[in-house]
Scaffold this active site. Sequence first.
Site, mmCIF file in Angstrom:
data_model
loop_
_atom_site.group_PDB
_atom_site.id
_atom_site.type_symbol
_atom_site.label_atom_id
_atom_site.label_comp_id
_atom_site.label_asym_id
_atom_site.label_seq_id
_atom_site.Cartn_x
_atom_site.Cartn_y
_atom_site.Cartn_z
ATOM 1 N N SER A 38 3.504 7.542 -0.719
ATOM 2 C CA SER A 38 3.403 8.412 -2.032
ATOM 3 C C SER A 38 1.505 8.759 -1.840
ATOM 4 O O SER A 38 1.145 7.982 -1.028
ATOM 5 C CB SER A 38 3.178 6.499 -3.278
ATOM 6 N N SER B 31 16.821 -4.280 0.520
ATOM 7 C CA SER B 31 15.221 -4.535 0.540
ATOM 8 C C SER B 31 14.757 -4.657 -0.609
ATOM 9 O O SER B 31 13.717 -5.555 -0.263
ATOM 10 C CB SER B 31 14.668 -2.719 0.928
ATOM 11 N N ASP C 169 18.304 6.536 2.964
ATOM 12 C CA ASP C 169 18.015 6.267 1.267
ATOM 13 C C ASP C 169 19.627 5.426 0.375
ATOM 14 O O ASP C 169 19.992 5.204 -0.421
ATOM 15 C CB ASP C 169 17.499 6.571 0.068
ATOM 16 N N ARG D 49 1.082 -0.898 0.178
ATOM 17 C CA ARG D 49 0.066 0.256 -0.169
ATOM 18 C C ARG D 49 0.897 1.132 -0.076
ATOM 19 O O ARG D 49 2.324 1.134 0.221
ATOM 20 C CB ARG D 49 -0.599 0.204 1.303
#
Lengths: 502, 502
Positions: free
Chosen positions: A210, A275, A267, A206
């Site tokens: 964003s 990830s 990041d 989900r």
Amino acid sequence: MTIEASNVLRAKRLGIDTHQEAVIYMRRDCHVCRAEGFSAQARIRVASGASFVIATVNLITGELLASGEAGLSEAAWRRLECEEGASLRVSHARPLDSLSDVRAKVYGRQFENSAISSIMRDIVEGRYSDIHLSSFITACAARGLNEREVIHLTRAMVAAGERLDWGTPLIVDKHCVGGLPGNRTTPIVVAIAAACGLTMPKTSSRAITSPAGTADTMETLAPVDLDLNAMRRVVEKEGGCIVWGGAVDLSPADDTLIRVERALDIDSEGQLVASVLSKKAAAGATHLVIDMPVGLTAKVRTDGDAVSLKTSLLKTAEALAVKTRVIQTDGRQPVGRGIGPSLEAQDVLKVLRRDAEAPEDLRRRAVALAGALLELSGVVAEGEGESAAAAVIADGRAWAKFQAICDAQGGMREPPQSAYQHPILADHGGLIEAIDNRRLAKAAKLAGAPDAKAAGLELHGFLGQRVETSEPLFTLHAETRGEIDYALEYLDSHPPIFEIEA
Amino acid sequence: MTIEASNVLRAKRLGIDTHQEAVIYMRRDCHVCRAEGFSAQARIRVASGASFVIATVNLITGELLASGEAGLSEAAWRRLECEEGASLRVSHARPLDSLSDVRAKVYGRQFENSAISSIMRDIVEGRYSDIHLSSFITACAARGLNEREVIHLTRAMVAAGERLDWGTPLIVDKHCVGGLPGNRTTPIVVAIAAACGLTMPKTSSRAITSPAGTADTMETLAPVDLDLNAMRRVVEKEGGCIVWGGAVDLSPADDTLIRVERALDIDSEGQLVASVLSKKAAAGATHLVIDMPVGLTAKVRTDGDAVSLKTSLLKTAEALAVKTRVIQTDGRQPVGRGIGPSLEAQDVLKVLRRDAEAPEDLRRRAVALAGALLELSGVVAEGEGESAAAAVIADGRAWAKFQAICDAQGGMREPPQSAYQHPILADHGGLIEAIDNRRLAKAAKLAGAPDAKAAGLELHGFLGQRVETSEPLFTLHAETRGEIDYALEYLDSHPPIFEIEA
């Protein structure tokens, strides 16, 4: 000593939602607190039946709890699968030995493989507080992870959760290195792949930051909240599915780390690679296509960053035996016209239904990705993937397969329409030279996406297009008038999203 | 838009102690939550009157709150100086722009001075969550701080809080780079300095990880919880005081950072220097003596570490115009005999009263530090400090001054005696070759120190001393039998604290 016997309290549900944080509320005058020396913010072990959780102590001075009771936050309640009045056994948590490995990384040493495994285990067991998690993330970003470390981190993240086995040697998957609104190719790619006989059990997320995740968009078309057994039945029947990944416990360390990375807006490449690939390997993928949009307001901003990330992704994927292809795509503007769950679903439907108004960029991108999957998995020869994928859309097989998947997931439905629309007009004419993806996403979110399914925005202007003064650039969609105002207030107080060269 | 007007809720005290964390509890169906899109763990601005706090949102599903109410954690309640039913205005917190400077440090850039100032301001205003604080600490440790950065960090920490002005050009202070149990020289040094006409307004901390802080020890002899006005009256009358620093808002950023450093067990040199010197500069110190115990189980473990830390302390102190001398001392074993508030106070009293059983090591160390202060501030010539300080103890002036200070702080009292004692015996005879300070401190804490004032332990064996089998090495003191057992259980399950060479 009888301390153990006296360390039992009765569970009370206080109905306090602390998001993911496990909290135990204890009376300040509680005998256990006094005997054990628990103070506010201490992290202790709370067990119920065979489950345990490491929880933060909050001390209660008022009347919220009766003597002998302990309250739990909703997150702790869920993890312990608790019932009102159940016995809670509380004790000191064992020392966090793996923290010394994090400190060693802070001071510049490489991680041993065993250290990475210990850290991931401790994270998954909830032993790391936010302070510890943040230090781990920051140390990895500051000191970097070499190829061995990234590979082992990925393996350790897989090992710390479930790993799916589909009983078949070839499982295809796709991933997009995020950051591009409207880039909703997944439902189309799954439909094409499954129609060509491939197995593609796709779990999607989900939205977190964003205006829509694939699961949000797909949910406007069919149920996505399937457990593993239901998901298996869909995949056995149709060869593919598009469901929410949250019900399946894949790479749970990743979920925890991502939450902290987001709060820091850090990041690092190593974390990103681990990830992405830990989720895919845990999901059982053997063949993977990665969409990597590159653009100034996308996640990957330059060609240099793209090359470095691509190299690391491919090396790590190889070590994990996931055959992978990375496709660099245009990340300078959104894909399709809609941004927001329902509006993106409408784009997807138009492409699958071969609607005359279907957004060509979305169709082409889905075809490129599906084509790469067909080649990678040997269904067609190299160079023939795109035409094969395009043919599956053109002859209606993709649309038929998509409907069958939706039916198998619980029944297809039409995405909802918004109650309010408001066009945003060009304040001068000229050529559209740039579009800020990030601010566009922000406006869609303020209009209510993704919680309000029909909310978001619809684009009318694209890069390289010439517009006249007062021609609409995009239309806001919302469920309430107030949310339109909210988005307008943001647009008024920020630089224009479209750069138009007069 | 009328969002502002509708963002008001009534304050309710829930009596939940989250330690330092400000939490606001809001009903999930609250109109403000819905309108603003606040979710669990969001950090928002909560204002009441002229005060505000940045608080973490917890959402309530049960009946804890009525419609229109918001609960506050005790920390938030205190910071807002709230009253039941007061109006709380909630809004989004402004973006945390200084986080981009933390990210730049993560990726290896030096801090601009302005960046350090912004970060400290944001920390003091409570805008940094634990995740952000931990990233800042970790980035500073991983990338290091150069001399300019350490100096500016110290200045920014001073600027972000109160700064005391005593209206006199010479203020003396002392500090110990922690980690050595029983090293309670401060009350003696203050008494000597004040007896010699110096101004020494000493603020001390309570124990955080140790069995006693100076404030805990001093509290067994006189009240220490004085506000700034009361402290000024004591200093005007007697020239010195020994009070708890918590009531005075000196370098509040330091308090926040120390909490996170402790959770990480990270202690970078730059942070340590800024921490020590910001507190001293904010307290108005112009002349400072620093006690730096060096030993394998002290905070500073090697001579090399000591030289590096000393250099950085002296350079930064010079930049802040605090005339400073660092005295390296023996950190291989505790100082004095008692460990724990009351037991340490008894050592202090014996030295001041010139008791025949006064611990000579404590007396000598206090004399060395006080002597250095007398030389540094020009009261006596170089080389004459120690003999001058010793004379002030010997002729009873220090004891008289100490009693006067205690009276001015609210009245002198005798430290309490423990209810239970238990001797720990040598299991073989020989020469005591090493003592583990850290495990000794742990045992004293398990016996109840510092919360139980009379708890802790009393040493009988010291380095270089010869002991027989079954001769007592130390005696545990506690208020309850259970706490003696608790400490014994720890001692039984860990390696011996005393290394005895047979």
